[in-house]
Scaffold this active site. Structure first.
Site, PDB file in Angstrom:
ATOM      1  N   CYS A 171       0.818  -1.227   0.000  1.00  0.00           N
ATOM      2  CA  CYS A 171       0.000   0.000   0.000  1.00  0.00           C
ATOM      3  C   CYS A 171       0.846   1.269   0.000  1.00  0.00           C
ATOM      4  O   CYS A 171       0.354   2.344  -0.357  1.00  0.00           O
ATOM      5  CB  CYS A 171      -0.957   0.005   1.188  1.00  0.00           C
ATOM      6  SG  CYS A 171      -2.108  -1.371   1.142  1.00  0.00           S
ATOM      7  N   HIS A 173      -3.371   7.466   1.877  1.00  0.00           N
ATOM      8  CA  HIS A 173      -3.758   6.121   1.447  1.00  0.00           C
ATOM      9  C   HIS A 173      -5.176   5.882   1.975  1.00  0.00           C
ATOM     10  O   HIS A 173      -5.481   6.196   3.120  1.00  0.00           O
ATOM     11  CB  HIS A 173      -2.787   5.100   2.024  1.00  0.00           C
ATOM     12  CG  HIS A 173      -3.223   3.688   1.804  1.00  0.00           C
ATOM     13  ND1 HIS A 173      -3.679   3.241   0.589  1.00  0.00           N
ATOM     14  CD2 HIS A 173      -3.291   2.620   2.647  1.00  0.00           C
ATOM     15  CE1 HIS A 173      -4.007   1.956   0.697  1.00  0.00           C
ATOM     16  NE2 HIS A 173      -3.782   1.565   1.927  1.00  0.00           N
ATOM     17  N   ASN A 191     -10.133  -0.067  -0.314  1.00  0.00           N
ATOM     18  CA  ASN A 191      -8.676   0.024  -0.273  1.00  0.00           C
ATOM     19  C   ASN A 191      -8.112  -0.560  -1.574  1.00  0.00           C
ATOM     20  O   ASN A 191      -8.200  -1.762  -1.803  1.00  0.00           O
ATOM     21  CB  ASN A 191      -8.179  -0.766   0.951  1.00  0.00           C
ATOM     22  CG  ASN A 191      -6.672  -0.708   1.119  1.00  0.00           C
ATOM     23  OD1 ASN A 191      -5.943  -0.306   0.208  1.00  0.00           O
ATOM     24  ND2 ASN A 191      -6.208  -1.120   2.276  1.00  0.00           N
TER      25      ASN A 191
HETATM   26  O1  UT7 Z   1      -3.850  -0.919   3.368  1.00  0.00           O
HETATM   27  C1  UT7 Z   1      -3.016  -1.511   4.288  1.00  0.00           C
HETATM   28  C2  UT7 Z   1      -3.305  -1.029   5.605  1.00  0.00           C
HETATM   29  N1  UT7 Z   1      -4.519  -1.663   6.112  1.00  0.00           N
HETATM   30  C3  UT7 Z   1      -5.229  -1.015   6.977  1.00  0.00           C
HETATM   31  O2  UT7 Z   1      -4.937   0.115   7.255  1.00  0.00           O
HETATM   32  C4  UT7 Z   1      -6.353  -1.732   7.662  1.00  0.00           C
HETATM   33  C5  UT7 Z   1      -6.258  -1.490   9.124  1.00  0.00           C
HETATM   34  N2  UT7 Z   1      -7.325  -2.077   9.927  1.00  0.00           N
HETATM   35  C6  UT7 Z   1      -8.616  -1.667   9.827  1.00  0.00           C
HETATM   36  O3  UT7 Z   1      -8.974  -0.867   8.993  1.00  0.00           O
HETATM   37  C7  UT7 Z   1      -9.587  -2.198  10.870  1.00  0.00           C
HETATM   38  O4  UT7 Z   1      -8.871  -2.860  11.878  1.00  0.00           O
HETATM   39  C8  UT7 Z   1     -10.648  -3.145  10.258  1.00  0.00           C
HETATM   40  C9  UT7 Z   1     -11.644  -2.367   9.415  1.00  0.00           C
HETATM   41  C10 UT7 Z   1      -9.977  -4.232   9.456  1.00  0.00           C
HETATM   42  C11 UT7 Z   1     -11.435  -3.827  11.396  1.00  0.00           C
HETATM   43  O5  UT7 Z   1     -11.987  -2.854  12.268  1.00  0.00           O
HETATM   44  P1  UT7 Z   1     -11.847  -3.015  13.853  1.00  0.00           P
HETATM   45  O6  UT7 Z   1     -12.597  -1.913  14.469  1.00  0.00           O
HETATM   46  O7  UT7 Z   1     -10.383  -3.122  14.166  1.00  0.00           O
HETATM   47  O8  UT7 Z   1     -12.617  -4.351  14.119  1.00  0.00           O
HETATM   48  P2  UT7 Z   1     -12.064  -5.717  14.741  1.00  0.00           P
HETATM   49  O9  UT7 Z   1     -11.121  -6.371  13.827  1.00  0.00           O
HETATM   50  O10 UT7 Z   1     -11.651  -5.460  16.158  1.00  0.00           O
HETATM   51  O11 UT7 Z   1     -13.382  -6.552  14.784  1.00  0.00           O
HETATM   52  C12 UT7 Z   1     -14.472  -6.221  15.647  1.00  0.00           C
HETATM   53  C13 UT7 Z   1     -15.547  -7.293  15.506  1.00  0.00           C
HETATM   54  C14 UT7 Z   1     -15.010  -8.704  15.650  1.00  0.00           C
HETATM   55  O12 UT7 Z   1     -15.979  -9.457  16.338  1.00  0.00           O
HETATM   56  P3  UT7 Z   1     -15.764  -9.829  17.877  1.00  0.00           P
HETATM   57  O13 UT7 Z   1     -14.481 -10.599  17.927  1.00  0.00           O
HETATM   58  O14 UT7 Z   1     -15.714  -8.516  18.586  1.00  0.00           O
HETATM   59  O15 UT7 Z   1     -16.984 -10.638  18.184  1.00  0.00           O
HETATM   60  C15 UT7 Z   1     -14.929  -9.185  14.226  1.00  0.00           C
HETATM   61  O16 UT7 Z   1     -15.051 -10.588  14.115  1.00  0.00           O
HETATM   62  O17 UT7 Z   1     -16.131  -7.219  14.190  1.00  0.00           O
HETATM   63  C16 UT7 Z   1     -16.105  -8.493  13.588  1.00  0.00           C
HETATM   64  N3  UT7 Z   1     -15.969  -8.351  12.144  1.00  0.00           N
HETATM   65  C17 UT7 Z   1     -17.007  -8.177  11.326  1.00  0.00           C
HETATM   66  N4  UT7 Z   1     -18.332  -8.101  11.558  1.00  0.00           N
HETATM   67  C18 UT7 Z   1     -19.138  -7.902  10.490  1.00  0.00           C
HETATM   68  C19 UT7 Z   1     -14.838  -8.345  11.425  1.00  0.00           C
HETATM   69  N5  UT7 Z   1     -15.119  -8.171  10.125  1.00  0.00           N
HETATM   70  C20 UT7 Z   1     -16.472  -8.070  10.034  1.00  0.00           C
HETATM   71  C21 UT7 Z   1     -17.360  -7.864   8.973  1.00  0.00           C
HETATM   72  N6  UT7 Z   1     -18.675  -7.791   9.244  1.00  0.00           N
HETATM   73  N7  UT7 Z   1     -16.928  -7.715   7.687  1.00  0.00           N
END
Ligand code: UT7
Length: 323
Positions: free
Chosen positions: A114, A250, A280
């Site tokens: 990225c 980005h 992304n």
């Molecule tokens: O381009 C390279 C750089 N990449 C990035 O910058 C990405 C960086 N990370 C992010 O943007 C965020 O961490 C995400 C968007 C990937 C995730 O957001 P988050 O607020 O960190 O959520 P999380 O991973 O802590 O997940 C929270 C909950 C989890 O459930 P539990 O364990 O709390 O029950 C996940 O399983 O949300 C759940 N979850 C979803 N729920 C519905 C994860 N993906 C999904 C989904 N739909 N697609």
């Protein structure tokens, strides 16, 4: 006198097919509401069957050449930033060179995921500043839809396909931050974090593999490192967030974009945001946002533009451009 790499043209290409968040609800346990609120993404474009990274790169490159009023053979160096080249080799860049009918100069790929476009800009800037090239065509192009695990809701809803391109040209400047062109570069990587964002295939496994990400960890690094690299790049030319006309970040997550702007002391009115429409697109996201920022009438000649990106590696960096 200082030789500067000045932006002469910009262009982009997005594949025709648009996929709204709601479409994912039909096969995985997710919702439009979750995707919007956690990432800011509403829709993304996916390449058509058979449409490749180099196909999209050619279209974006031609748009940038047309915008600059130049022909492919006016270019000395063509750089493609991508992690999704059509084949293991030759480079996507030589495929684009051929696609544009460019029969002179040299072409190569830059792979910094990225952060790839920021790295590619830094390379083009160095080649122009050192007199090895007079004009550079710098492209970011990706088909991340080909490296998704469609059953993994934590990744497959986040990425999209597309391409953007910039034409840079050598111009003499005074050596001050008032010059047009690339004014400052800051690049970083730290391979200790190679396992938090990677694709589990390649030459070693003899298959392409799928993207794997520890989202929360990457998020944490992004918020910390993006503001720091932008600050360093600005500091090198004696500037701060207060001097910035546009941040062109980005486009991975709206929450990261907002947190970085806040840390830099730049209001969101001065940030180009396209993540809602593209998701992304990895190395394509910054040139896409630059091209769309120009088309929207946001970025104008003379504006101080700061780009910043982070991705797999981890690799991150920032380039400051006087547009
Ligand atoms: O381009 C390279 C750089 N990449 C990035 O910058 C990405 C960086 N990370 C992010 O943007 C965020 O961490 C995400 C968007 C990937 C995730 O957001 P988050 O607020 O960190 O959520 P999380 O991973 O802590 O997940 C929270 C909950 C989890 O459930 P539990 O364990 O709390 O029950 C996940 O399983 O949300 C759940 N979850 C979803 N729920 C519905 C994860 N993906 C999904 C989904 N739909 N697609």
């Amino acid at each position: 006198m200082t030789t500067r790499a000045v932006v002469r043209g910009v262009g982009h290409y997005l594949p025709e097919r648009i996929v709204e968040n709601a479409e994912f609800e039909t096969w995985i346990d997710t919702s439009d509401e979750w995707i919007r609120s956690r990432s800011g993404i509403e829709r993304r474009h996916f390449a058509a069957e058979g449409e490749t990274t180099s196909d999209m790169a050619c279209k974006a490159a031609q748009a940038a050449l047309d915008h600059a009023g130049l022909a492919a053979d006016d270019i000395d160096v063509l750089i493609v930033a991508t992690s999704t080249a059509d084949l293991t080799f030759p480079s996507a860049a030589t495929m684009v060179q051929n696609g544009l009918g460019m029969t002179r100069g040299f072409a190569f790929d830059v792979q910094a995921v990225c952060a790839g476009f920021v790295y590619a800009l830094a390379n083009a800037n160095a080649l122009i500043a050192s007199g090895q090239a007079n004009r550079a065509l710098v492209i970011g192009a990706e088909t991340f839809s080909r490296i998704m695990n469609w059953e993994d809701r934590t990744t497959c809803v986040l990425f999209g396909d597309g391409a953007g391109a910039l034409v840079l040209e050598a111009q003499d400047g005074k050596g001050t931050p008032e010059d047009r062109g690339i004014l400052s570069v800051d690049l970083n990587s730290d391979g200790r974090f190679k396992d938090i964002l990677y694709v589990d295939g390649g030459v070693a496994t003899q298959n392409t593999g799928v993207l794997r990400m520890e989202g929360k960890e990457v998020f944490r690094h992004a918020v910390e490192k993006l503001a720091a690299t932008a600050h360093t790049a600005l500091e090198k030319i004696g500037m701060t967030g207060a001097d910035v006309d546009w941040i062109v970040p980005h486009q991975a997550n709206l929450r990261i974009i907002k947190a970085t702007a806040q840390k830099m002391g730049v209001p969101m009115e001065r940030v180009v945001v396209t993540v809602q429409d593209h998701g992304n697109t990895s190395a394509a996201s910054i040139p896409l946002a630059l091209s769309i920022g120009v088309a929207r009438g946001q970025i104008k000649p003379g504006d101080l533009v700061v780009t910043e990106a982070i991705g797999g590696g981890l690799a991150w960096g920032s380039v400051v451009i006087r547009w």
